[in-house]
Design a protein around this motif. Structure first.
Motif, PDB file in Angstrom:
ATOM      1  N   THR A 168       0.835  -1.203   0.000  1.00  0.00           N
ATOM      2  CA  THR A 168       0.000   0.000   0.000  1.00  0.00           C
ATOM      3  C   THR A 168       0.868   1.251   0.000  1.00  0.00           C
ATOM      4  OG1 THR A 168      -1.763  -1.137   1.209  1.00  0.00           O
ATOM      5  CG2 THR A 168      -1.828   1.264   1.214  1.00  0.00           C
ATOM      6  N   TYR A 199       0.773   3.188  -3.578  1.00  0.00           N
ATOM      7  CA  TYR A 199      -0.150   4.319  -3.498  1.00  0.00           C
ATOM      8  C   TYR A 199       0.422   5.529  -2.757  1.00  0.00           C
ATOM      9  CZ  TYR A 199      -3.478   0.665  -4.796  1.00  0.00           C
ATOM     10  OH  TYR A 199      -4.131  -0.374  -5.440  1.00  0.00           O
ATOM     11  N   ASP A 205      -6.561  10.508  -8.483  1.00  0.00           N
ATOM     12  CA  ASP A 205      -6.746   9.132  -8.946  1.00  0.00           C
ATOM     13  C   ASP A 205      -6.158   8.124  -7.967  1.00  0.00           C
ATOM     14  OD1 ASP A 205      -7.983  10.110 -11.205  1.00  0.00           O
ATOM     15  OD2 ASP A 205      -6.207   9.949 -12.487  1.00  0.00           O
ATOM     16  N   SER A 252      -8.303   7.864  -4.895  1.00  0.00           N
ATOM     17  CA  SER A 252      -9.516   7.082  -5.184  1.00  0.00           C
ATOM     18  C   SER A 252      -9.210   5.582  -5.154  1.00  0.00           C
ATOM     19  CB  SER A 252     -10.087   7.464  -6.548  1.00  0.00           C
ATOM     20  OG  SER A 252     -10.539   8.801  -6.551  1.00  0.00           O
ATOM     21  N   MET A 253      -8.059   5.211  -5.699  1.00  0.00           N
ATOM     22  CA  MET A 253      -7.681   3.795  -5.711  1.00  0.00           C
ATOM     23  C   MET A 253      -7.395   3.271  -4.312  1.00  0.00           C
ATOM     24  SD  MET A 253      -5.414   3.202  -9.175  1.00  0.00           S
ATOM     25  CE  MET A 253      -4.398   4.682  -9.081  1.00  0.00           C
ATOM     26  N   GLU A 295      -8.461   4.541  -1.547  1.00  0.00           N
ATOM     27  CA  GLU A 295      -9.716   4.580  -0.793  1.00  0.00           C
ATOM     28  C   GLU A 295     -10.520   3.309  -1.046  1.00  0.00           C
ATOM     29  OE1 GLU A 295     -13.143   7.887   0.007  1.00  0.00           O
ATOM     30  OE2 GLU A 295     -12.679   7.430  -2.084  1.00  0.00           O
ATOM     31  N   LYS A 296     -10.632   2.928  -2.306  1.00  0.00           N
ATOM     32  CA  LYS A 296     -11.362   1.700  -2.663  1.00  0.00           C
ATOM     33  C   LYS A 296     -10.702   0.481  -2.033  1.00  0.00           C
ATOM     34  CE  LYS A 296     -12.885  -0.991  -6.679  1.00  0.00           C
ATOM     35  NZ  LYS A 296     -12.878  -1.077  -8.177  1.00  0.00           N
ATOM     36  N   ASN A 297      -9.373   0.444  -2.079  1.00  0.00           N
ATOM     37  CA  ASN A 297      -8.618  -0.677  -1.536  1.00  0.00           C
ATOM     38  C   ASN A 297      -8.819  -0.813  -0.038  1.00  0.00           C
ATOM     39  OD1 ASN A 297      -5.861  -1.554  -0.157  1.00  0.00           O
ATOM     40  ND2 ASN A 297      -5.873  -2.508  -2.190  1.00  0.00           N
ATOM     41  N   ILE A 340     -11.224   0.524   1.867  1.00  0.00           N
ATOM     42  CA  ILE A 340     -12.625   0.268   2.226  1.00  0.00           C
ATOM     43  C   ILE A 340     -12.949  -1.213   2.087  1.00  0.00           C
ATOM     44  CG2 ILE A 340     -15.016   0.625   1.468  1.00  0.00           C
ATOM     45  CD1 ILE A 340     -14.297   3.548   0.958  1.00  0.00           C
ATOM     46  N   GLN A 341     -12.425  -1.832   1.024  1.00  0.00           N
ATOM     47  CA  GLN A 341     -12.636  -3.271   0.847  1.00  0.00           C
ATOM     48  C   GLN A 341     -12.025  -4.053   1.996  1.00  0.00           C
ATOM     49  OE1 GLN A 341     -10.914  -3.968  -3.033  1.00  0.00           O
ATOM     50  NE2 GLN A 341     -12.845  -3.599  -4.111  1.00  0.00           N
ATOM     51  N   GLU A 395     -14.171  -3.705   5.120  1.00  0.00           N
ATOM     52  CA  GLU A 395     -15.398  -4.492   5.065  1.00  0.00           C
ATOM     53  C   GLU A 395     -15.175  -5.955   5.413  1.00  0.00           C
ATOM     54  OE1 GLU A 395     -16.703  -3.711   1.121  1.00  0.00           O
ATOM     55  OE2 GLU A 395     -17.778  -1.859   1.647  1.00  0.00           O
ATOM     56  N   TYR A 441      -8.751   1.795   9.437  1.00  0.00           N
ATOM     57  CA  TYR A 441      -8.712   2.133   8.013  1.00  0.00           C
ATOM     58  C   TYR A 441      -9.224   3.550   7.761  1.00  0.00           C
ATOM     59  CZ  TYR A 441      -7.540  -2.720   7.050  1.00  0.00           C
ATOM     60  OH  TYR A 441      -6.895  -3.927   7.001  1.00  0.00           O
TER      61      TYR A 441
END
Length: 221
Positions: free
Chosen positions: A115, A119, A162, A165-166, A168-170, A172-173, A176, A185
């Motif tokens: 990460t 990122y 960008d 956003s990537m 953030e998606k990573n 959040i997954q 979850e 997180y």
């Protein structure tokens, strides 16, 4: 009067560039600090953006003096007004940098190595390029060159968007699928968001400097 006006404006430019260069240096040190979660390096980065309020207030007072003494018009007035607003953008960028240091220090050891490398570091490098290019615009007087540099800042700022956003998606997954670790997180995202905001301040500065040279409308947020 023209010469004394120019001398005063050059002094403002020099002070703005000095703050901008210190901001760049702080963020460059942060890249090294991120790699090994080095608290000493984070603290070293923080040293470059100390006492920013007093420095920007000094510039603002100088600008007010310029407006009072010389009552500039047209392009000269645009330039002085732009510099007046840029002090605020630099102050906010430094505040974002301090917040990033504070937040990232807390979560650095929790971030996985991939990460950070995929990122966090690329996002920070784009932030640095955005700020460095925006600062270089302060001493640039060529309209075409300013437009080119503005586009460079915009590209790097878009990259930070960008990448955020990537990540953030990573994250959040991961949140979850990791029971009870949502807060961890959330803190990671909150810290990384500050790096993106620094780049946002860079594009605001670039907007103002383009306005100062070619006119149009103010677009800084």
């Amino acid at each position: 009067m023209l010469q004394t006006f120019k001398t005063s404006v050059n002094e403002v430019q020099e002070k703005l560039i000095n703050i901008g260069n210190d901001l760049v240096t702080a963020n460059e040190i942060i890249v090294d600090a991120i790699t090994d979660c080095n608290v000493e390096k984070f603290n070293n980065a923080r040293d470059y953006i100390k006492n920013i309020s007093s420095k920007t207030n000094e510039i603002d007072n100088l600008i007010i003096k310029i407006l009072a003494l010389y009552t500039p018009e047209a392009k000269d007035l645009r330039q002085v007004v732009a510099y007046f607003k840029i002090t605020n953008e630099l102050s906010r960028a430094c505040a974002n940098t301090r917040s990033f240091i504070r937040g990232f220090t807390d979560i650095c050891t929790d971030l996985e190595e991939d990460t950070i490398s995929e990122y966090a570091i690329p996002m920070q490098n784009s932030t640095i390029r955005a700020v460095k290019t925006a600062v270089s615009m302060i001493s640039c007087n060529d309209s075409d060159e300013l437009r080119e540099r503005y586009e460079e800042v915009l590209i790097e700022e878009n990259k930070t968007d960008d990448l955020y956003s990537m990540i953030e998606k990573n994250l959040i997954q991961k949140a979850e699928t990791s029971s009870g670790e949502f807060e961890k997180y959330h803190r990671m995202l909150r810290a990384l968001r500050k790096s993106e905001k620094i780049a946002g301040r860079a594009i605001s500065m670039a907007n103002l400097l383009l306005y100062a040279n070619v006119g149009g409308s103010l677009q800084a947020s």
